[in-house]
Design an enzyme around this catalytic site. Structure first.
Site, short mmCIF file in Angstrom:
data_model
loop_
_atom_site.label_atom_id
_atom_site.label_comp_id
_atom_site.label_asym_id
_atom_site.label_seq_id
_atom_site.Cartn_x
_atom_site.Cartn_y
_atom_site.Cartn_z
CB SER A 109 -8.47 0.39 12.94
OG SER A 109 -8.71 -0.91 12.47
CG HIS A 180 -12.08 -7.84 5.74
ND1 HIS A 180 -12.57 -7.15 4.65
CD2 HIS A 180 -10.93 -7.20 6.10
CE1 HIS A 180 -11.75 -6.15 4.38
NE2 HIS A 180 -10.76 -6.15 5.23
#
Ligand code: GFB
Length: 311
Positions: A109, A180
């Site tokens: 994304s 992450h």
């Protein structure tokens, strides 16, 4: 895709590739081709072409990539750019040369402009500047999806590109420098609870919003699209819901059972303020995510608690 078709899963040891592999095995696909990065360096053009000529897979899931969180993307820009560009160029071109029937390229994304309208529709690609901390990775991923588009245009190759939102699940990376946010926070809160610490440090302001999809849902969507989508144009894969990093930190704190404080370190970058995917296209095709965030994180936490992956 038939159960006896030859399928190559590139990147089967990573979080995404391993989830796709588990899913294919569960469905009874019997001819899955795998190579570790030691066995086949996907950045090496000759080796990739020899491998594809020899194996001649009918289907390819291109899940191999050099990935990481905001810190790693920002610090190792050259590696993120070079490794991803080489992997994509070699696998996509060799797939064309060896007559692969269909290839799925997995993007991210972060290919959408930093300040694009929300939710992010597929057509927003290349309509504005990118977020700086992951520009190198995003440009490499844009090159990959454009390559699929160009091969479809010139050679009529059935190469499709899908754009997953931020993912989490089994086989994630818990290295605090490179990971992450979701695995990083699981690790930090777990360690703080075990060591009776009074606070946990969370990067940035806590204000950015992110959408999180369980990688088993992603694998389910990938298989669905491999079976049902042959058109040009990207397809976003997400849940259609996002939460702030502050909300995520509180959720993980609660799941882990840590009772101290959360401290935000605003010297660390926030990155893109928001990147919620518009999942209307996938919805219309007939696929919806199933794993709810609290349930997904709780399952990951019970899976990893007794493994040595946490700091
Ligand atoms: O997950 P994350 O690294 O990826 O960070 P991005 C998301 C947000 O969480 C940022 C904050 O605002 C971070 O500042 N955050 C808070 C933390 N605490 C932490 C922590 O301990 N570790 C990390 N890593 N973040 C990456 C891109 O962006 O996401 C890639 O750099 C890719 O290109 C990937 O698209 C999915 O969502 O910011």
């Amino acid at each position: 895709m038939d159960k006896t078709d030859k399928i190559y899963v590139a990147g089967h040891r990573g979080m995404v590739g391993s989830a796709i592999l588990r899913r294919l095995e569960r469905e009874g696909y019997s001819k899955i081709i795998l190579r570790t990065s030691d066995e086949l360096d996907l950045r090496n053009q000759n080796k990739v072409q020899d491998f594809m000529e020899e194996e001649k897979p009918a289907y390819v899931f291109l899940a191999a990539a050099h990935v990481g969180g905001i810190g790693a993307n920002d610090k190792y820009r050259a590696e993120f750019f070079y490794n991803n560009l080489m992997i994509e160029a070699n696998v996509i071109h060799a797939s064309y040369l060896s007559g692969v029937k269909k290839l799925m390229f997995l993007g991210s994304s972060c290919i959408y402009p930093k300040m694009a309208n929300q939710p992010l529709k597929e057509e927003y690609i290349l309509t504005g500047p990118l977020e700086t901390t992951n520009e190198a990775y995003a440009i490499a991923k844009i090159a990959g999806l454009k390559m699929c588009e160009y091969y479809r245009h010139q050679y009529a190759s059935n190469f499709i590109s899908v754009m997953p939102t931020n993912l989490y699940g089994s086989n994630d990376n818990y290295d605090l420098e490179k990971s992450h946010v979701l695995p990083a926070l699981l690790s930090k809160f777990h360690t703080a609870r075990i060591e009776n610490k009074s606070k946990v440090e969370v990067w940035g302001t806590g204000a950015p919003k992110r959408e999180f999809l369980h990688v088993d849902d992603l694998a389910d969507a990938a298989l669905f699209l491999m079976q049902n989508y042959d058109e040009p144009g990207l397809v976003n894969i997400g849940t259609g819901k996002d939460i702030s990093i502050m909300e995520l930190a509180n959720l993980i704190k609660d799941i882990v059972g840590f009772e101290g404080d959360i401290e935000f370190d605003s010297s660390k970058p926030d990155g893109t303020p928001r990147k919620l995917l518009d999942v209307d296209k996938l919805d219309r095709l007939g696929w919806h995510s199933k794993i709810e965030l609290r349930q997904g994180i709780s399952e990951v936490y019970s899976e990893i608690q007794n493994m040595k992956v946490l700091a």
